[in-house]
Design a protein around this motif. Sequence first.
Motif, PDB file in Angstrom:
ATOM      1  N   LEU A 138       0.797  -1.224   0.000  1.00  0.00           N
ATOM      2  CA  LEU A 138       0.000   0.000   0.000  1.00  0.00           C
ATOM      3  C   LEU A 138       0.833   1.280   0.000  1.00  0.00           C
ATOM      4  O   LEU A 138       0.333   2.354   0.322  1.00  0.00           O
ATOM      5  CB  LEU A 138      -0.982   0.018   1.187  1.00  0.00           C
ATOM      6  CG  LEU A 138      -1.885  -1.204   1.316  1.00  0.00           C
ATOM      7  CD1 LEU A 138      -2.808  -1.059   2.540  1.00  0.00           C
ATOM      8  CD2 LEU A 138      -2.723  -1.402   0.062  1.00  0.00           C
ATOM      9  N   ASP A 139       2.103   1.185  -0.374  1.00  0.00           N
ATOM     10  CA  ASP A 139       2.901   2.394  -0.572  1.00  0.00           C
ATOM     11  C   ASP A 139       2.485   3.056  -1.886  1.00  0.00           C
ATOM     12  O   ASP A 139       2.310   2.375  -2.903  1.00  0.00           O
ATOM     13  CB  ASP A 139       4.392   2.055  -0.622  1.00  0.00           C
ATOM     14  CG  ASP A 139       4.917   1.577   0.724  1.00  0.00           C
ATOM     15  OD1 ASP A 139       4.585   2.217   1.738  1.00  0.00           O
ATOM     16  OD2 ASP A 139       5.653   0.573   0.757  1.00  0.00           O
ATOM     17  N   VAL A 140       2.320   4.380  -1.853  1.00  0.00           N
ATOM     18  CA  VAL A 140       1.982   5.124  -3.065  1.00  0.00           C
ATOM     19  C   VAL A 140       3.287   5.491  -3.764  1.00  0.00           C
ATOM     20  O   VAL A 140       4.077   6.279  -3.253  1.00  0.00           O
ATOM     21  CB  VAL A 140       1.156   6.383  -2.728  1.00  0.00           C
ATOM     22  CG1 VAL A 140       0.841   7.166  -4.000  1.00  0.00           C
ATOM     23  CG2 VAL A 140      -0.132   5.986  -2.008  1.00  0.00           C
ATOM     24  N   LEU A 141       3.505   4.898  -4.937  1.00  0.00           N
ATOM     25  CA  LEU A 141       4.794   5.000  -5.612  1.00  0.00           C
ATOM     26  C   LEU A 141       4.829   6.102  -6.663  1.00  0.00           C
ATOM     27  O   LEU A 141       5.883   6.677  -6.932  1.00  0.00           O
ATOM     28  CB  LEU A 141       5.139   3.657  -6.269  1.00  0.00           C
ATOM     29  CG  LEU A 141       5.102   2.432  -5.344  1.00  0.00           C
ATOM     30  CD1 LEU A 141       5.373   1.164  -6.149  1.00  0.00           C
ATOM     31  CD2 LEU A 141       6.102   2.589  -4.215  1.00  0.00           C
ATOM     32  N   PHE A 154      -0.050  15.185   0.909  1.00  0.00           N
ATOM     33  CA  PHE A 154       0.439  13.814   1.049  1.00  0.00           C
ATOM     34  C   PHE A 154       1.580  13.538   0.067  1.00  0.00           C
ATOM     35  O   PHE A 154       2.514  12.799   0.372  1.00  0.00           O
ATOM     36  CB  PHE A 154      -0.718  12.847   0.806  1.00  0.00           C
ATOM     37  CG  PHE A 154      -0.347  11.390   0.827  1.00  0.00           C
ATOM     38  CD1 PHE A 154      -0.194  10.717   2.029  1.00  0.00           C
ATOM     39  CD2 PHE A 154      -0.162  10.687  -0.357  1.00  0.00           C
ATOM     40  CE1 PHE A 154       0.137   9.368   2.059  1.00  0.00           C
ATOM     41  CE2 PHE A 154       0.174   9.346  -0.346  1.00  0.00           C
ATOM     42  CZ  PHE A 154       0.326   8.685   0.868  1.00  0.00           C
ATOM     43  N   THR A 155       1.516  14.143  -1.112  1.00  0.00           N
ATOM     44  CA  THR A 155       2.544  13.900  -2.132  1.00  0.00           C
ATOM     45  C   THR A 155       3.890  14.511  -1.746  1.00  0.00           C
ATOM     46  O   THR A 155       4.908  14.172  -2.353  1.00  0.00           O
ATOM     47  CB  THR A 155       2.099  14.459  -3.493  1.00  0.00           C
ATOM     48  OG1 THR A 155       1.930  15.888  -3.388  1.00  0.00           O
ATOM     49  CG2 THR A 155       0.793  13.836  -3.944  1.00  0.00           C
ATOM     50  N   LEU A 165      -2.385   3.660   4.246  1.00  0.00           N
ATOM     51  CA  LEU A 165      -2.880   3.544   5.614  1.00  0.00           C
ATOM     52  C   LEU A 165      -2.501   4.754   6.454  1.00  0.00           C
ATOM     53  O   LEU A 165      -3.301   5.237   7.259  1.00  0.00           O
ATOM     54  CB  LEU A 165      -2.356   2.257   6.263  1.00  0.00           C
ATOM     55  CG  LEU A 165      -3.174   1.008   5.921  1.00  0.00           C
ATOM     56  CD1 LEU A 165      -2.454  -0.250   6.370  1.00  0.00           C
ATOM     57  CD2 LEU A 165      -4.564   1.089   6.556  1.00  0.00           C
ATOM     58  N   SER A 166      -1.295   5.267   6.272  1.00  0.00           N
ATOM     59  CA  SER A 166      -0.912   6.465   7.022  1.00  0.00           C
ATOM     60  C   SER A 166      -1.748   7.664   6.604  1.00  0.00           C
ATOM     61  O   SER A 166      -1.947   8.596   7.377  1.00  0.00           O
ATOM     62  CB  SER A 166       0.578   6.752   6.824  1.00  0.00           C
ATOM     63  OG  SER A 166       0.856   7.149   5.495  1.00  0.00           O
ATOM     64  N   GLU A 217      -6.238   1.996  16.481  1.00  0.00           N
ATOM     65  CA  GLU A 217      -7.223   1.526  15.511  1.00  0.00           C
ATOM     66  C   GLU A 217      -6.613   0.442  14.630  1.00  0.00           C
ATOM     67  O   GLU A 217      -7.228  -0.604  14.387  1.00  0.00           O
ATOM     68  CB  GLU A 217      -7.713   2.694  14.654  1.00  0.00           C
ATOM     69  CG  GLU A 217      -8.764   2.300  13.631  1.00  0.00           C
ATOM     70  CD  GLU A 217      -9.225   3.468  12.789  1.00  0.00           C
ATOM     71  OE1 GLU A 217     -10.245   3.334  12.099  1.00  0.00           O
ATOM     72  OE2 GLU A 217      -8.558   4.530  12.813  1.00  0.00           O
ATOM     73  N   PHE A 218      -5.404   0.689  14.150  1.00  0.00           N
ATOM     74  CA  PHE A 218      -4.736  -0.313  13.324  1.00  0.00           C
ATOM     75  C   PHE A 218      -4.519  -1.598  14.119  1.00  0.00           C
ATOM     76  O   PHE A 218      -4.780  -2.704  13.625  1.00  0.00           O
ATOM     77  CB  PHE A 218      -3.391   0.204  12.818  1.00  0.00           C
ATOM     78  CG  PHE A 218      -2.600  -0.836  12.056  1.00  0.00           C
ATOM     79  CD1 PHE A 218      -2.810  -1.028  10.705  1.00  0.00           C
ATOM     80  CD2 PHE A 218      -1.675  -1.641  12.711  1.00  0.00           C
ATOM     81  CE1 PHE A 218      -2.106  -2.000  10.005  1.00  0.00           C
ATOM     82  CE2 PHE A 218      -0.961  -2.612  12.031  1.00  0.00           C
ATOM     83  CZ  PHE A 218      -1.168  -2.795  10.662  1.00  0.00           C
TER      84      PHE A 218
END
Length: 288
Positions: A138-141, A154-155, A165-166, A217-218
Amino acid sequence: MTDDSPALTDDPRRELAEFLRTRRTRLRPRDVGLEPGPRRRVAGLRREELALLAGVSSDYYQRMEQGRDVRPSEQVLDALARALNFSAEESRHLHSLAAAARTPARVPRPYVPEEVPPTTERLLRTMTSPALVVGRFLDVLAWSPLAGALLGEFTQRPREERNLLSLFLHPEADQTCPDRAATVAELIGMLRTQVAADPGNPRAVELVGELAVHSDEFAALWARHDVEEPIRGRMRINHPLVGELTLDWDAYPIPGTPGPVLVVCTAAENTPDAERLQLLAGLLGPAR
């Protein structure tokens, strides 16, 4: 956060044991045609009841839940899946965990960051829809210009902090994502599925450990051992410039790179959502 927060165990047998235990304790006797009976002390099935339904000895099943060195056959796993009323996703997850438990301990390996092919990066720059490349954990690459406008600050985060998730695991996310809680649960289920396919992956160990320490929560959701394998879905986003957007998303595997997927978001044609998305695209200015 307490020190006994769930994290990613190094023992695949323990993962298999915990998955079976959580599923057994959720299943009520009446769900499988059994009478609860008087003075029942457990809410879910007893170990011996599940063993009877699956056609295995209670001692053998008990050793599975204890994380002992047992190597169930495909037939035993299928029988347990049927007895526990597993979904197709849960059945695949069970088989993945059992395969990992049968595999000899792996030598620790260094973390090799996932890479986005240059041709995919070029494709993203030309796309007019919000699109992003999401790694196995789930890392945004990478992302398209319009996806960058949706993601906002976020970017600008360091690469290791750009994880979906973060993005959702903080109270403020409720304001930008009305369905945040359901989204988080789905993402954690997706992460569980990927971790089972590659237990001990350094990035997975790092990520799960960090999230478990910093997010109650996680930790609570991770302990449920839920699994998800969605390839499409719907999300709602409150954007500060254009208001609420309802977008459909689809995930497409990237050829030649097992793991990362291209996630593309679209709005139904001739809807207020499509108009707002077009407005946001106009705010980006000329293509760069």
